[in-house]
Write an enzyme that holds these catalytic residues in place. Structure first.
Site, PDB file in Angstrom:
ATOM      1  N   ARG A  53      16.499  31.540  41.295  1.00 34.38           N
ATOM      2  CA  ARG A  53      15.732  30.311  41.554  1.00 34.38           C
ATOM      3  C   ARG A  53      14.706  29.974  40.475  1.00 34.38           C
ATOM      4  NH1 ARG A  53      12.644  29.832  45.272  1.00 34.38           N
ATOM      5  NH2 ARG A  53      13.000  27.631  45.694  1.00 34.38           N
ATOM      6  N   GLY A 106      17.353  21.089  54.886  1.00 37.03           N
ATOM      7  CA  GLY A 106      16.422  20.660  53.848  1.00 37.03           C
ATOM      8  C   GLY A 106      14.963  20.887  54.134  1.00 37.03           C
ATOM      9  N   CYS A 151      19.760  39.452  29.001  1.00 36.14           N
ATOM     10  CA  CYS A 151      19.653  38.937  27.636  1.00 36.14           C
ATOM     11  C   CYS A 151      19.700  37.417  27.622  1.00 36.14           C
ATOM     12  CB  CYS A 151      20.760  39.525  26.771  1.00 36.14           C
ATOM     13  SG  CYS A 151      20.654  41.301  26.756  1.00 36.14           S
ATOM     14  N   GLU A 152      18.684  36.807  28.207  1.00 41.88           N
ATOM     15  CA  GLU A 152      18.522  35.355  28.255  1.00 41.88           C
ATOM     16  C   GLU A 152      17.023  35.097  28.281  1.00 41.88           C
ATOM     17  OE1 GLU A 152      20.858  32.967  28.454  1.00 41.88           O
ATOM     18  OE2 GLU A 152      22.614  34.224  28.839  1.00 41.88           O
ATOM     19  N   GLU A 164      21.177  21.504  60.163  1.00 41.55           N
ATOM     20  CA  GLU A 164      21.753  22.522  59.276  1.00 41.55           C
ATOM     21  C   GLU A 164      20.664  23.231  58.482  1.00 41.55           C
ATOM     22  OE1 GLU A 164      24.277  20.117  56.826  1.00 41.55           O
ATOM     23  OE2 GLU A 164      25.826  19.905  58.342  1.00 41.55           O
ATOM     24  N   PRO A 165      19.675  23.812  59.160  1.00 39.97           N
ATOM     25  CA  PRO A 165      18.600  24.464  58.413  1.00 39.97           C
ATOM     26  C   PRO A 165      19.103  25.733  57.739  1.00 39.97           C
ATOM     27  CG  PRO A 165      18.384  24.966  60.741  1.00 39.97           C
ATOM     28  CD  PRO A 165      19.547  24.014  60.615  1.00 39.97           C
ATOM     29  N   GLY A 166      18.732  25.948  56.519  1.00 38.98           N
ATOM     30  CA  GLY A 166      19.110  27.178  55.821  1.00 38.98           C
ATOM     31  C   GLY A 166      17.845  27.920  55.427  1.00 38.98           C
ATOM     32  N   TYR A 173      18.801  31.720  49.270  1.00 38.12           N
ATOM     33  CA  TYR A 173      19.276  31.475  47.914  1.00 38.12           C
ATOM     34  C   TYR A 173      18.872  32.616  46.968  1.00 38.12           C
ATOM     35  CZ  TYR A 173      19.893  27.055  50.219  1.00 38.12           C
ATOM     36  OH  TYR A 173      20.256  26.094  51.120  1.00 38.12           O
TER      37      TYR A 173
END
Ligand code: PLP
Length: 359
Positions: A254, A181, A284-285, A215-217, A313
């Site tokens: 993101r 986190g 197409c959004e 648990e660093p990501g 991510y």
């Protein structure tokens, strides 16, 4: 692992002594394929299936971070079938507001993650009485992109009390998993640096006699990656100037998913004044944007843009929506570089599809 699970990146981290936090059978497969030591794998996540639990037991991972009572029972059941004991910790929810985006806050009482401390106490003694479970840890993860130390310290204090209590009741708690986190600078944030963060926590945990697991990501990989994109068109509508790129929410979701801010830099700067633009993709959004109302250096069709901080991510959340093949990944070290994932082809798009013979 979910921040970036490319084989070459896992290998790089393995070479530096890392273990892995997995949330699925697929991530277990990937970590073992990269050569991970199963005794340095922990299994988190709220939806572990029977098959995933069996696979992790057979691989002999370090422990399961249990997220509910039903999961505890399921793990006990599967380990009984397999005639082994499952090493477990319980993920507690310390009810701390990490002051981050609501989609990435996981430690509040209304979150689907973890078990409130009161309920966890009961579950720990329940687990202790189940012969197919080996209760060895306490786990906690309060959210992502946290840019202050205080929420981590507040959460730690609550978990610390629980560990002391459990130990005094004779539970052999040997691991304290403090989750990940830690935030990174996307746009001038000043998160605690990893040394400050781990020192603050390990000092406070010194008398617990537990092995600490982090648990660093994002903090490991986020700012190590850029997404390279080409400007296809400029489009002026009303009072808005759109820069239309050949990448978007399908490769980096993101901004669309959590209104995240990503830096944008032209690879080769041009002369002239910055202009306010929306940087959008071809999907197409209306939610397909990488930057909104952003002051951007002047660009023209054909220019290359670097979308910054895309290492976490990014690819791991990429999709084939609108049938765009996913991009190549390239690892760069000094003046060396290697393609670590081939660009997908059109054939890849239909590779696993079948047409029934009755059509
Ligand atoms: C997502 C996640 C992490 C990593 O979070 P980062 O913000 O990338 O450090 C760690 N542990 C668990 C259980 C997670 O779900």
């Amino acid at each position: 692992m979910k921040a970036n699970s490319s084989q070459a990146i896992l290998k790089l981290l393995l070479n530096m002594g890392a273990g892995f936090d997995i949330v699925s059978g697929g991530e277990l497969y990937r970590s073992l394929a990269a050569g991970a030591d199963p005794s340095k794998i922990v299994f988190s996540g709220v939806g572990k299936t029977h098959a995933e639990i069996a696979m992790a037991l057979e691989a002999k991972i370090l422990m399961f971070n249990v997220e509910s009572e039903a999961e505890l029972e399921r793990i006990a059941e599967v380990s009984t079938w397999l005639g082994c004991q499952a090493p477990i910790s319980i993920r507690v929810n310390p009810d701390i507001d990490p002051r981050t985006h609501p989609y990435i806050a996981t430690g509040l009482s209304e979150s689907k993650f973890g078990i409130d401390i009161q309920t966890a106490r009961k579950l720990f003694s329940r687990a202790q009485s189940m012969p197919s479970l080996d209760v060895i840890g306490v786990d906690c993860h309060i959210g992502s992109q946290i840019t202050e130390l205080q929420p981590f310290l507040d959460a730690f204090e609550r978990v610390r009390e629980l560990v002391l209590e459990l130990k005094s009741e004779g539970l052999p708690i040997r691991y304290l998993d403090l989750g990940g986190g830690l935030g990174i600078p996307y746009n001038g944030e000043t998160p605690p640096n990893p040394r400050e963060y781990t020192q603050a926590l390990s000092e406070r945990a010194a008398d617990l006699n537990c092995t600490l697991i982090f648990e660093p990501g994002r903090v490991l990989v986020g700012n190590a990656g850029v997404l390279l994109s080409k400007v296809e068109y400029l489009k002026q509508t009303g009072n808005k100037l759109f820069v239309i790129a050949d990448t978007g929410m399908h490769h980096l979701i993101r901004p669309a998913l959590y209104s995240a801010w990503q830096g944008i830099q032209p690879v080769t700067p041009r002369e002239g004044q910055p202009v306010t633009v929306d940087l959008v993709g071809p999907i197409c959004e209306s939610g397909d944007f990488l930057a909104k109302d952003r002051l951007l250096e002047p660009v023209e069709a054909g220019d290359l843009l670097a979308v910054m901080s895309a290492g976490a991510y990014g690819f791991s959340m990429a999709s084939n929506y609108n049938s765009y093949p996913r991009p190549a990944e390239v690892l760069v070290k000094g003046n060396q570089f290697s393609v670590i994932r081939q660009r997908e082809t059109y054939e890849d798009l239909t590779r696993h599809e079948l047409t029934p013979d009755w059509l």
